[in-house]
Design a protein around this motif. Structure first.
Motif, PDB file in Angstrom:
ATOM      1  N   GLY A  29      34.598  44.378  36.860  1.00 37.73           N
ATOM      2  CA  GLY A  29      34.834  43.202  37.774  1.00 37.73           C
ATOM      3  C   GLY A  29      33.546  42.998  38.716  1.00 37.73           C
ATOM      4  N   THR A  30      33.550  42.065  39.314  1.00 40.19           N
ATOM      5  CA  THR A  30      32.647  41.692  40.368  1.00 40.19           C
ATOM      6  C   THR A  30      33.165  42.049  41.822  1.00 40.19           C
ATOM      7  N   VAL A  31      32.581  43.121  42.281  1.00 40.25           N
ATOM      8  CA  VAL A  31      33.085  43.770  43.480  1.00 40.25           C
ATOM      9  C   VAL A  31      31.933  43.567  44.717  1.00 40.25           C
ATOM     10  N   LEU A  32      32.338  43.756  45.909  1.00 36.89           N
ATOM     11  CA  LEU A  32      31.278  43.907  47.031  1.00 36.89           C
ATOM     12  C   LEU A  32      30.203  45.040  46.840  1.00 36.89           C
ATOM     13  N   VAL A  33      29.278  44.968  47.412  1.00 39.18           N
ATOM     14  CA  VAL A  33      28.108  45.950  47.585  1.00 39.18           C
ATOM     15  C   VAL A  33      27.645  46.055  48.825  1.00 39.18           C
ATOM     16  N   ASP A  34      27.858  47.220  49.390  1.00 36.75           N
ATOM     17  CA  ASP A  34      27.254  47.749  50.657  1.00 36.75           C
ATOM     18  C   ASP A  34      25.581  47.372  50.926  1.00 36.75           C
ATOM     19  N   LYS A  35      25.084  46.631  51.685  1.00 32.86           N
ATOM     20  CA  LYS A  35      23.733  46.541  51.810  1.00 32.86           C
ATOM     21  C   LYS A  35      22.977  47.473  52.108  1.00 32.86           C
ATOM     22  N   THR A  77      50.626  38.429  37.631  1.00 37.62           N
ATOM     23  CA  THR A  77      49.238  38.551  36.959  1.00 37.62           C
ATOM     24  C   THR A  77      48.880  39.940  38.132  1.00 37.62           C
ATOM     25  N   CYS A  78      47.862  40.502  37.209  1.00 35.88           N
ATOM     26  CA  CYS A  78      47.067  41.640  37.990  1.00 35.88           C
ATOM     27  C   CYS A  78      46.162  40.902  38.892  1.00 35.88           C
ATOM     28  N   LYS A  79      46.474  41.305  40.213  1.00 37.78           N
ATOM     29  CA  LYS A  79      45.642  40.906  41.324  1.00 37.78           C
ATOM     30  C   LYS A  79      44.621  41.820  42.195  1.00 37.78           C
ATOM     31  N   PRO A  80      43.300  41.750  41.841  1.00 33.94           N
ATOM     32  CA  PRO A  80      42.175  42.324  42.379  1.00 33.94           C
ATOM     33  C   PRO A  80      42.173  41.874  43.832  1.00 33.94           C
ATOM     34  N   LEU A  81      41.486  42.705  44.634  1.00 34.74           N
ATOM     35  CA  LEU A  81      41.078  42.323  45.809  1.00 34.74           C
ATOM     36  C   LEU A  81      39.903  41.290  45.797  1.00 34.74           C
ATOM     37  N   ALA A  82      38.937  41.852  44.954  1.00 31.61           N
ATOM     38  CA  ALA A  82      37.652  41.004  45.038  1.00 31.61           C
ATOM     39  C   ALA A  82      37.649  40.073  44.096  1.00 31.61           C
TER      40      ALA A  82
END
Length: 308
Positions: free
Chosen positions: A269-275, A303-308
């Motif tokens: 899934g799409t998650v955050l990336v540390d710059k 539902t399955c709840k992701p943070l991102a």
């Protein structure tokens, strides 16, 4: 000793395998139709949950560096920070707050005692030995946790499980919950440290960069999050789960492989990336830490709840 153990099974392999099956049968013409998957419903079985103040005691079995210990302890301390009215979004605490929706009251986690053992039982442990190690702590409102180092083999580790939780009886026949998770970096990182390592099957896409720079420990945190959520929402077999009590789908194990929006087999899934570091994460924690946490089943929306 009476005991009941539930396994966090390596369903990841099946999750990835689903992504490659269609091409395997491309020579056989057939009509494909969209099939709506059955919704995940974790039924409440009228039993006890771990609510209110719950202490997590840690037993470090084998060699862990100070930095590895700090990653894990900071994660646990991030679950229920003090002095906040409500957790800010994209934090470990906001992820854990979903457990409050299970019967509508919080499970407040505190880090308790920590014990370090230098392989007193050797480097191969079975389930009974894990249970015996957890008996060293208090049995009142606790989850007693054993963490094994990367050179320790545990029964069913890497074959059927990345971690376990269960319950047993201690002094005066009192029930208590316990859990175990191992560092998989040397034994099965493709199974128990994904998505920070290439999977053993399925598309060999580049792994994500571990947010704390330690593939084994960042993978351990994912599995710890899974078993700890299961331990508080289904500690004694009568909580929330789907399927048989001996191999249930629970709060997080029901959502295998989902870390961000748009997840599908083989893609977290799409998650955050540390710059700065290029590391992938979806939750911030204590002392500036970043973590990648799996989706949790939300009983309010089923539902399955992701943070991102």
């Amino acid at each position: 000793m009476v005991a009941n153990v539930r396994f966090v099974t390596i369903t990841f392999s099946l999750f990835v395998l689903l992504a490659i099956l269609p091409g395997s049968f491309s020579a056989i013409p057939r009509k494909l139709a969209l099939v709506k998957p059955e919704p995940i419903v974790l039924k409440y079985h009228k039993g006890e949950l771990l609510k209110g103040n719950t202490t997590v005691n840690l037993l470090w079995y084998g060699k862990f560096t100070p930095s590895q210990r700090a990653i894990v302890v900071d994660f646990l301390k991030s679950l229920s920070p003090t002095g906040r009215r409500g957790p800010p979004p994209q934090t470990v605490a906001s992820w854990w707050s979903t457990t409050q929706k299970y019967l509508g009251s919080p499970s407040t986690i505190a880090v308790g005692k920590q014990v370090s053992l230098n392989y007193p039982l050797g480097k191969a442990l079975n389930d009974s030995q894990i249970q015996a190690l957890t008996s060293k702590f208090s049995h009142v409102n606790t989850v007693n946790l054993v963490l094994t180092a990367s050179d320790v083999a545990v029964e069913d580790f890497c074959m059927n499980s990345c971690g376990t939780h269960g319950w047993t009886r201690g002094r005066k026949a009192q029930k208590y919950a316990y859990a175990w998770v191992g560092n998989a970096v040397s034994q099965c990182p493709g199974e128990c440290a994904w998505p920070f390592h290439r999977p053993i099957v399925g598309p060999q896409t580049p792994p994500l960069v571990a947010p704390n720079g330690d593939v084994g420990i960042d993978g351990l945190v994912i599995n710890l999050a899974t078993v700890l959520a299961g331990a508080v929402t289904n500690p004694f077999d009568g909580g929330y789960f789907q399927g048989p009590p001996t191999a249930p789908l629970e709060a997080v194990s029901a959502c295998t492989g989902i870390f961000g929006s748009g997840a599908y087999p083989g893609f977290p899934g799409t998650v955050l990336v540390d710059k700065t570091t290029g590391a992938s994460y979806n939750a911030r924690g204590a002392n500036g830490r970043e973590y990648l946490l799996p989706a949790m089943w939300d009983p309010k929306t089923s539902t399955c709840k992701p943070l991102a």
